[in-house]
Design a protein around this motif. Sequence first.
Motif, short mmCIF file in Angstrom:
data_model
loop_
_atom_site.label_atom_id
_atom_site.label_comp_id
_atom_site.label_asym_id
_atom_site.label_seq_id
_atom_site.Cartn_x
_atom_site.Cartn_y
_atom_site.Cartn_z
N ALA A 4 -43.61 31.73 24.32
CA ALA A 4 -42.58 31.82 25.36
C ALA A 4 -43.21 32.06 26.74
O ALA A 4 -42.77 31.46 27.73
N LEU A 5 -44.21 32.93 26.82
CA LEU A 5 -44.87 33.19 28.10
C LEU A 5 -45.49 31.90 28.66
O LEU A 5 -45.30 31.57 29.83
N HIS A 6 -46.23 31.20 27.84
CA HIS A 6 -46.91 30.00 28.32
C HIS A 6 -45.91 28.90 28.69
O HIS A 6 -46.08 28.22 29.70
N GLU A 7 -44.87 28.75 27.90
CA GLU A 7 -43.87 27.73 28.21
C GLU A 7 -43.05 28.10 29.44
O GLU A 7 -42.60 27.22 30.18
N LYS A 8 -42.90 29.38 29.71
CA LYS A 8 -42.22 29.83 30.93
C LYS A 8 -42.94 29.29 32.17
O LYS A 8 -42.31 29.02 33.20
N PHE A 9 -44.26 29.12 32.06
CA PHE A 9 -45.06 28.62 33.18
C PHE A 9 -45.28 27.11 33.11
O PHE A 9 -46.17 26.58 33.77
N GLY A 10 -44.46 26.43 32.32
CA GLY A 10 -44.50 24.98 32.28
C GLY A 10 -45.57 24.39 31.39
O GLY A 10 -45.83 23.17 31.47
N MET A 11 -46.18 25.19 30.56
CA MET A 11 -47.19 24.67 29.66
C MET A 11 -46.50 24.05 28.45
O MET A 11 -45.46 24.54 28.00
N LYS A 64 -47.03 22.30 24.44
CA LYS A 64 -47.91 22.26 23.27
C LYS A 64 -48.49 20.85 23.12
O LYS A 64 -47.75 19.86 23.15
N VAL A 65 -49.81 20.80 22.95
CA VAL A 65 -50.49 19.51 22.84
C VAL A 65 -51.31 19.39 21.56
O VAL A 65 -51.78 18.30 21.24
N ALA A 66 -51.48 20.49 20.83
CA ALA A 66 -52.27 20.42 19.59
C ALA A 66 -51.89 21.56 18.67
O ALA A 66 -51.44 22.62 19.11
N HIS A 67 -52.07 21.31 17.39
CA HIS A 67 -51.84 22.33 16.36
C HIS A 67 -52.90 22.15 15.29
O HIS A 67 -52.93 21.13 14.60
N PHE A 68 -53.78 23.13 15.19
CA PHE A 68 -54.84 23.11 14.19
C PHE A 68 -54.46 24.05 13.06
O PHE A 68 -54.20 25.22 13.28
N LYS A 69 -54.45 23.53 11.85
CA LYS A 69 -54.03 24.32 10.69
C LYS A 69 -55.22 25.05 10.08
O LYS A 69 -56.30 24.48 9.91
N LYS A 87 -58.58 35.79 9.07
CA LYS A 87 -58.62 37.20 9.42
C LYS A 87 -57.61 37.95 8.56
O LYS A 87 -56.53 37.42 8.27
N PHE A 88 -57.95 39.15 8.20
CA PHE A 88 -57.09 39.99 7.37
C PHE A 88 -56.71 39.30 6.05
O PHE A 88 -55.60 39.43 5.55
N GLY A 89 -57.66 38.53 5.50
CA GLY A 89 -57.45 37.90 4.20
C GLY A 89 -56.52 36.71 4.19
O GLY A 89 -56.05 36.31 3.12
N ARG A 90 -56.26 36.13 5.38
CA ARG A 90 -55.38 34.96 5.39
C ARG A 90 -55.81 33.95 6.45
O ARG A 90 -56.48 34.29 7.43
N TRP A 91 -55.42 32.71 6.23
CA TRP A 91 -55.71 31.63 7.16
C TRP A 91 -54.69 31.62 8.29
O TRP A 91 -53.51 31.88 8.06
N ILE A 92 -55.16 31.27 9.49
CA ILE A 92 -54.31 31.32 10.68
C ILE A 92 -54.41 29.99 11.42
O ILE A 92 -55.51 29.45 11.64
N ASP A 93 -53.25 29.47 11.81
CA ASP A 93 -53.18 28.25 12.63
C ASP A 93 -53.39 28.62 14.10
O ASP A 93 -53.12 29.75 14.52
N VAL A 94 -53.82 27.63 14.88
CA VAL A 94 -53.96 27.79 16.32
C VAL A 94 -53.33 26.59 17.01
O VAL A 94 -53.59 25.45 16.63
N GLY A 95 -52.49 26.87 18.01
CA GLY A 95 -51.91 25.81 18.83
C GLY A 95 -52.53 25.86 20.21
O GLY A 95 -53.00 26.90 20.66
N TYR A 96 -52.52 24.72 20.88
CA TYR A 96 -53.01 24.65 22.26
C TYR A 96 -51.90 24.16 23.17
O TYR A 96 -51.19 23.20 22.84
N TRP A 97 -51.76 24.83 24.30
CA TRP A 97 -50.80 24.49 25.33
C TRP A 97 -51.59 24.12 26.59
O TRP A 97 -52.67 24.68 26.83
N GLU A 98 -51.03 23.22 27.40
CA GLU A 98 -51.70 22.84 28.64
C GLU A 98 -50.71 22.55 29.74
O GLU A 98 -49.52 22.30 29.49
N LYS A 99 -51.23 22.58 30.96
CA LYS A 99 -50.44 22.23 32.15
C LYS A 99 -51.39 21.72 33.21
O LYS A 99 -52.48 22.28 33.40
N GLN A 100 -50.98 20.66 33.91
CA GLN A 100 -51.73 20.21 35.08
C GLN A 100 -51.12 20.91 36.30
O GLN A 100 -49.90 20.96 36.45
N LEU A 101 -51.99 21.45 37.13
CA LEU A 101 -51.53 22.20 38.30
C LEU A 101 -51.24 21.27 39.48
O LEU A 101 -51.74 20.19 39.57
#
Length: 161
Positions: A128-135, A137-142, A147-161
């Motif tokens: 929500a914070l990143h999208e508030k600034f107009g970013m 989502k451009v990628a989602h890595f599964k 960490k803590f005994g489990r697999w974690i996904d990572v998403g990437y957000w971007e914005k051109q200034l």
Amino acid sequence: MIRLANADDAAAICAIYNRYVLNTTISFEDTTVRAPAMAERISAVFAAGLPWYVCEEDGVILGYAYASPWRTRHAYRFSVEISAYVSPERKLSGIGSQLYAHLIDDLQQRGMHSVIAGISLPNPASVALHEKFGMTKVAHFKEVGFKFGRWIDVGYWEKQL
């Protein structure tokens, strides 16, 4: 008050960050960071010609945000990765938004072109914070973090200034 960080802020920044390291999957580090190492990180950001801001109230650091180089190759010099951390007691208080407003304005003035943010998922507050600034989502890595005994996904957000 939002101001540029300095090495004297390292211990207070560690106090915020290390709680995320020890208790969440927001940071993929699994050992705490000591103040001298954090001071080196702050120095490296400034040495790269980029900003690191803190939010301070009555002498207490409540959060911080910074930009770091996206990649080392010269062609990437106008793209940065941004991050923000807020004291858990002050999450959702608007501090992250205040920090990002200063940071993104500063990056625009420095001539940066793209801001990129990696977010461990799920993390609706950070999204929500990143999208508030107009970013957007451009990628989602599964399952790229473990960490803590489990697999974690990572998403990437971007914005051109």
